[in-house]
Design a protein around this motif. Structure first.
Motif, PDB file in Angstrom:
ATOM      1  N   ALA A  38       0.832  -1.206   0.000  1.00  0.00           N
ATOM      2  CA  ALA A  38       0.000   0.000   0.000  1.00  0.00           C
ATOM      3  C   ALA A  38       0.863   1.252   0.000  1.00  0.00           C
ATOM      4  O   ALA A  38       0.579   2.218  -0.719  1.00  0.00           O
ATOM      5  CB  ALA A  38      -0.921  -0.004   1.223  1.00  0.00           C
ATOM      6  N   MET A  39       1.921   1.248   0.801  1.00  0.00           N
ATOM      7  CA  MET A  39       2.813   2.404   0.863  1.00  0.00           C
ATOM      8  C   MET A  39       3.341   2.764  -0.520  1.00  0.00           C
ATOM      9  O   MET A  39       3.309   3.928  -0.934  1.00  0.00           O
ATOM     10  CB  MET A  39       3.973   2.097   1.808  1.00  0.00           C
ATOM     11  N   VAL A 100       9.620  10.709  -2.889  1.00  0.00           N
ATOM     12  CA  VAL A 100       9.658   9.353  -3.443  1.00  0.00           C
ATOM     13  C   VAL A 100      10.890   8.578  -2.975  1.00  0.00           C
ATOM     14  O   VAL A 100      10.775   7.426  -2.524  1.00  0.00           O
ATOM     15  CB  VAL A 100       9.604   9.393  -4.986  1.00  0.00           C
ATOM     16  N   GLU A 101      12.064   9.163  -3.076  1.00  0.00           N
ATOM     17  CA  GLU A 101      13.294   8.426  -2.788  1.00  0.00           C
ATOM     18  C   GLU A 101      13.373   7.919  -1.346  1.00  0.00           C
ATOM     19  O   GLU A 101      13.756   6.764  -1.121  1.00  0.00           O
ATOM     20  CB  GLU A 101      14.504   9.274  -3.149  1.00  0.00           C
ATOM     21  N   PRO A 102      13.028   8.729  -0.317  1.00  0.00           N
ATOM     22  CA  PRO A 102      13.076   8.185   1.049  1.00  0.00           C
ATOM     23  C   PRO A 102      12.116   7.017   1.257  1.00  0.00           C
ATOM     24  O   PRO A 102      12.439   6.058   1.973  1.00  0.00           O
ATOM     25  CB  PRO A 102      12.696   9.391   1.922  1.00  0.00           C
ATOM     26  N   ALA A 107      11.199   1.031   1.579  1.00  0.00           N
ATOM     27  CA  ALA A 107      10.605  -0.168   0.979  1.00  0.00           C
ATOM     28  C   ALA A 107      11.646  -1.228   0.677  1.00  0.00           C
ATOM     29  O   ALA A 107      11.305  -2.404   0.539  1.00  0.00           O
ATOM     30  CB  ALA A 107       9.845   0.204  -0.296  1.00  0.00           C
ATOM     31  N   SER A 108      12.903  -0.828   0.590  1.00  0.00           N
ATOM     32  CA  SER A 108      13.969  -1.802   0.302  1.00  0.00           C
ATOM     33  C   SER A 108      14.435  -2.531   1.555  1.00  0.00           C
ATOM     34  O   SER A 108      15.255  -3.444   1.474  1.00  0.00           O
ATOM     35  CB  SER A 108      15.166  -1.096  -0.344  1.00  0.00           C
ATOM     36  N   TYR A 134      10.535   3.547  11.832  1.00  0.00           N
ATOM     37  CA  TYR A 134       9.904   4.606  11.030  1.00  0.00           C
ATOM     38  C   TYR A 134      10.592   5.946  11.269  1.00  0.00           C
ATOM     39  O   TYR A 134      10.829   6.729  10.344  1.00  0.00           O
ATOM     40  CB  TYR A 134       8.423   4.744  11.391  1.00  0.00           C
ATOM     41  N   ASP A 135      10.885   6.212  12.542  1.00  0.00           N
ATOM     42  CA  ASP A 135      11.487   7.499  12.877  1.00  0.00           C
ATOM     43  C   ASP A 135      12.887   7.625  12.296  1.00  0.00           C
ATOM     44  O   ASP A 135      13.244   8.673  11.736  1.00  0.00           O
ATOM     45  CB  ASP A 135      11.533   7.672  14.401  1.00  0.00           C
ATOM     46  N   ASP A 136      13.669   6.556  12.410  1.00  0.00           N
ATOM     47  CA  ASP A 136      15.031   6.596  11.867  1.00  0.00           C
ATOM     48  C   ASP A 136      15.031   6.786  10.356  1.00  0.00           C
ATOM     49  O   ASP A 136      15.870   7.520   9.813  1.00  0.00           O
ATOM     50  CB  ASP A 136      15.766   5.290  12.199  1.00  0.00           C
ATOM     51  N   ALA A 137      14.087   6.144   9.668  1.00  0.00           N
ATOM     52  CA  ALA A 137      14.073   6.171   8.204  1.00  0.00           C
ATOM     53  C   ALA A 137      13.442   7.435   7.635  1.00  0.00           C
ATOM     54  O   ALA A 137      13.899   7.946   6.605  1.00  0.00           O
ATOM     55  CB  ALA A 137      13.331   4.940   7.674  1.00  0.00           C
TER      56      ALA A 137
END
Length: 211
Positions: A38-39, A100-102, A107-108, A134-137
């Motif tokens: 979904a993300m 998009v890139e973050p 997602a990887s 989530y916070d770190d990314a």
């Protein structure tokens, strides 16, 4: 609640004593759940809306509501909203690098398996580890107060204690049984972790309110 009559067969019931409110007849955007799939799906949908100017103020979207995997995308969209130049779209100069890139990088990575294992075996909870990932990314310590005033971003979750919808937003977070907290400073990562929790594997998010 609107003034539209409620059918006798409808599961919807009025809350005794609650004043009726008319629904705003304005465009809104809903981002559904489904984990990383979904993300990533919502990245594509938002990309097209951005290209066509639908996210600009002239596009008319006043509210963006999300749940589960859709909340990862929506919350990050809100955080970087002022960097996107929605009034004058620039896909490769602003949208792709800032938004998009973050998300593609997140997602990887597989964060749920590690969070489940370490959350079950070490101090802390699975939800705490998901929120930290989530916070770190993506969110880097940002809170609900870092979302824009417009459009209104609403992150939806279920309150497992009251059994009803819980909404996180910049002006307030609430459910109709617990009540309302104005101008909440809950970390965005924690709101997203609550929205994307999937018991029993991804445990509910423990949110303690000061009264």
């Amino acid at each position: 609640m609107s003034d539209i009559p409620i059918s006798a067969n409808s599961p919807v019931r009025a809350i005794p004593g609650e004043a009726k409110k008319l629904l705003d007849p304005l465009p809104a955007l809903s981002l559904s759940g489904g984990g990383y799939r979904a993300m990533v799906f919502h990245i594509g949908a938002l990309w097209r809306l951005y290209e066509t100017g639908m996210l600009a103020p002239s596009g008319g979207i006043t509210r963006i509501s999300s749940v589960s995997g859709g909340s990862i995308t929506a919350a990050f969209l809100g955080l970087v909203w002022n960097k996107l130049g929605v009034a004058a779209p620039d896909v490769h100069g602003k949208f792709v690098p800032n938004f998009v890139e973050p998300l593609r990088l997140l997602a990887s990575e597989t964060i749920d398996a590690e969070s489940v294992i370490f959350g079950a075996l070490l101090p802390g909870t699975i939800s705490d580890r998901i929120a930290q990932a989530y916070d770190d990314a993506l969110f880097k310590g940002a809170t609900l107060q870092d979302l824009p005033d417009a459009p209104r971003f609403v992150i939806n979750a279920t309150n497992v204690q009251s059994g009803v919808l819980w909404r996180f937003s910049k002006p307030y977070m609430r459910d109709y049984r617990v009540g309302e907290v104005k101008n909440p400073t809950v970390p965005l990562a924690r709101a997203v972790a609550a929205s994307s929790a999937f018991p029993p594997v991804l445990s509910p998010c423990d949110l303690r309110l000061r009264v």
